[in-house]
Scaffold this motif. Structure first.
Motif, short mmCIF file in Angstrom:
data_model
loop_
_atom_site.label_atom_id
_atom_site.label_comp_id
_atom_site.label_asym_id
_atom_site.label_seq_id
_atom_site.Cartn_x
_atom_site.Cartn_y
_atom_site.Cartn_z
N SER A 25 34.27 21.66 35.25
CA SER A 25 32.89 21.54 35.10
C SER A 25 32.39 21.89 33.54
O SER A 25 31.35 21.42 33.15
CB SER A 25 32.06 22.40 36.21
OG SER A 25 31.81 23.67 35.73
N TYR A 26 33.08 22.74 33.00
CA TYR A 26 32.66 23.15 31.67
C TYR A 26 33.19 22.07 30.54
O TYR A 26 32.69 22.62 29.42
CB TYR A 26 33.22 24.62 31.26
CG TYR A 26 32.05 25.81 31.81
CD1 TYR A 26 31.06 26.03 31.06
CD2 TYR A 26 32.18 26.12 33.19
CE1 TYR A 26 30.07 27.11 31.45
CE2 TYR A 26 31.24 27.16 33.58
CZ TYR A 26 30.17 27.25 32.80
OH TYR A 26 29.21 28.35 32.94
N VAL A 57 33.31 35.69 45.11
CA VAL A 57 32.48 34.61 44.60
C VAL A 57 33.31 33.34 44.67
O VAL A 57 32.37 32.22 44.90
CB VAL A 57 32.51 35.19 43.15
CG1 VAL A 57 31.67 34.04 42.15
CG2 VAL A 57 31.83 36.40 42.94
N ASN A 58 34.47 33.02 44.69
CA ASN A 58 35.13 31.96 45.11
C ASN A 58 34.88 30.82 43.99
O ASN A 58 34.75 29.59 44.50
CB ASN A 58 34.77 31.30 46.56
CG ASN A 58 34.96 32.52 47.55
OD1 ASN A 58 35.97 33.15 47.73
ND2 ASN A 58 34.16 32.85 48.49
N LEU A 59 35.27 31.19 42.83
CA LEU A 59 35.35 30.10 41.89
C LEU A 59 36.48 29.06 42.36
O LEU A 59 37.47 29.76 42.96
CB LEU A 59 35.55 30.59 40.63
CG LEU A 59 34.44 31.45 39.93
CD1 LEU A 59 34.53 32.00 38.49
CD2 LEU A 59 32.89 30.67 39.83
N THR A 60 36.50 28.03 41.77
CA THR A 60 37.63 27.07 41.84
C THR A 60 38.00 26.23 40.91
O THR A 60 37.34 26.34 39.58
CB THR A 60 37.02 26.09 43.09
OG1 THR A 60 35.99 25.10 42.61
CG2 THR A 60 36.53 26.65 44.31
N VAL A 106 39.44 33.09 37.90
CA VAL A 106 39.34 32.25 39.06
C VAL A 106 40.05 32.92 40.30
O VAL A 106 39.31 33.16 41.67
CB VAL A 106 39.78 30.68 39.12
CG1 VAL A 106 39.79 30.20 40.40
CG2 VAL A 106 38.78 30.02 38.32
N ALA A 107 41.15 33.56 39.94
CA ALA A 107 41.73 34.28 41.17
C ALA A 107 41.19 35.47 41.44
O ALA A 107 41.26 35.93 42.58
CB ALA A 107 43.34 34.56 40.40
N ILE A 108 40.57 36.41 40.66
CA ILE A 108 39.79 37.39 40.83
C ILE A 108 38.55 37.17 41.74
O ILE A 108 38.28 37.93 42.58
CB ILE A 108 39.51 38.48 39.54
CG1 ILE A 108 40.69 38.80 38.96
CG2 ILE A 108 38.58 39.51 39.94
CD1 ILE A 108 40.53 39.42 37.46
N ILE A 154 26.75 32.90 37.20
CA ILE A 154 27.11 33.75 36.11
C ILE A 154 28.43 34.08 36.16
O ILE A 154 28.75 34.23 35.17
CB ILE A 154 26.15 35.20 36.72
CG1 ILE A 154 24.89 34.85 36.24
CG2 ILE A 154 26.63 36.18 35.88
CD1 ILE A 154 23.74 35.92 36.66
N TRP A 155 29.12 34.03 37.35
CA TRP A 155 30.57 34.14 37.08
C TRP A 155 31.46 33.19 36.56
O TRP A 155 32.21 33.43 35.86
CB TRP A 155 31.16 34.47 38.62
CG TRP A 155 31.31 35.89 39.07
CD1 TRP A 155 30.38 36.87 39.29
CD2 TRP A 155 32.67 36.78 38.99
NE1 TRP A 155 30.82 37.93 39.64
CE2 TRP A 155 32.38 37.91 39.28
CE3 TRP A 155 33.80 36.15 38.49
CZ2 TRP A 155 33.37 39.00 39.44
CZ3 TRP A 155 34.79 37.40 38.67
CH2 TRP A 155 34.41 38.69 39.37
N ALA A 156 30.71 31.92 36.83
CA ALA A 156 31.49 30.87 36.18
C ALA A 156 31.36 30.69 34.52
O ALA A 156 32.13 30.51 33.68
CB ALA A 156 30.60 29.33 36.66
#
Length: 307
Positions: A241-242, A232-235, A224-226, A182-184
């Motif tokens: 990936s999108y 949540v640790n998006l990268t 991503v930074a937030i 969801i965050w992504a």
């Protein structure tokens, strides 16, 4: 496993109509669309043309007494959720499963705070490029609904929703970590929805103009930074990936926020850039791109209000 045999939907925009058409075909009169009397009159006058098939759904007003259903789906805009929760009071019982297809990262919490329902599945849709114009809904890709429990368990509710989507022919995915997913999606929406709205750019420009694509990703990297601060640790891999998803969307398709700008409706900027800027201030993360997008979209809204 509980089998979902009755479904109620609120929100008959492009996404609601696209997935609703599949559920109506499967369930018939056991699929209900809840809408105001005025909307129902418009819908019934001409029907809804979903991908060249005419649909006449089973409509009920919020005031009509009804029994709770097995599944309720919210497909409204974020600023309509509070009213939608009131409108669905008859349909949500203690055992009703709830799916929210709203953009952003806050709707499930808002639903729980109002309903105290323990069957809320975290959910979102991705890859759908549906556009609604009057009573016509068109899409080249219906995308998929991603859903799951926040604790990552494969619960009875998850299995029941999986069974329903398989019977209805709705593409779906049960990610290992739905909250990360969801965050992504939120990250992607923050980029593509807002940049497309400011530039009035359909998907083809993101597919063909590198500088535009770069601006979109700059907005995404602020999310991503937030995400690193909130756990949540998006990268960078999530950003990349999108890219293949974007390239498969209809070149002439429009994001939901661009559709709002074209139709001079209020956008969801408060739930995109507004949320990013709020979290940036909270965690000390600079958000210059989203600060800029937030101001630009509010100005566009103000300009549209002048007749």
């Amino acid at each position: 496993m509980k089998k979902i045999q009755s479904v109620a939907l609120i929100g008959l925009g492009a996404i609601g109509a696209a997935y609703g058409s599949k559920l109506h075909t499967l369930l018939g009169s056991d699929f209900t669309v809840v809408a105001s009397k005025d909307r129902i009159n418009r819908y019934t006058a001409n029907g809804l043309d979903v991908d060249n098939t005419m649909f006449h759904f089973n409509y009920k007003t919020p005031e009509t007494n009804a029994d709770p259903v097995d599944l309720v789906i919210f497909a409204v805009k974020n600023d309509q959720l509070e009213q939608a929760l009131t409108d669905m009071k008859y349909y949500i019982g203690p055992d009703t499963i709830i799916l929210s297809l709203l953009n952003g990262i806050s709707s499930e919490e808002e639903i729980y705070n109002r309903k105290q329902n323990n069957h809320i599945l975290y959910s979102m849709c991705v890859g759908i490029d549906a556009v609604r114009r009057d009573n016509r809904i068109r899409f080249s890709s219906i995308g998929k609904i991603c859903f799951g429990e926040k604790d990552r368990s494969l619960s009875k509710d998850v299995l029941a929703a999986k069974d329903l989507f398989e019977r209805a022919g709705i593409p779906y995915e049960i990610p290992e970590d739905i909250w990360h997913t969801i965050w992504a999606k939120f990250m992607f929406n923050v980029g593509i929805n807002q940049v497309s709205a400011v530039l009035r750019a359909p998907y083809k420009y993101f597919q063909e103009v590198p500088s535009l694509h770069e601006w979109m990703e700059q907005a995404m990297y602020e999310v991503v930074a937030i995400s690193q601060k909130v756990g949540v640790n998006l990268t960078e891999a999530d950003v990349h990936s999108y890219r293949p998803i974007l390239m498969k969307l209809s070149p002439d398709g429009q994001t939901s926020m661009l559709q709002d700008i074209v139709e001079e409706r209020k956008t969801e900027v408060e739930y995109f850039a507004g949320k990013v800027c709020e979290l940036g201030r909270k965690y000390g993360i600079p958000t210059p791109i989203n600060d800029q997008l937030y101001q630009l979209i509010l100005i566009i809204e103000d300009m549209a209000s002048i007749k």
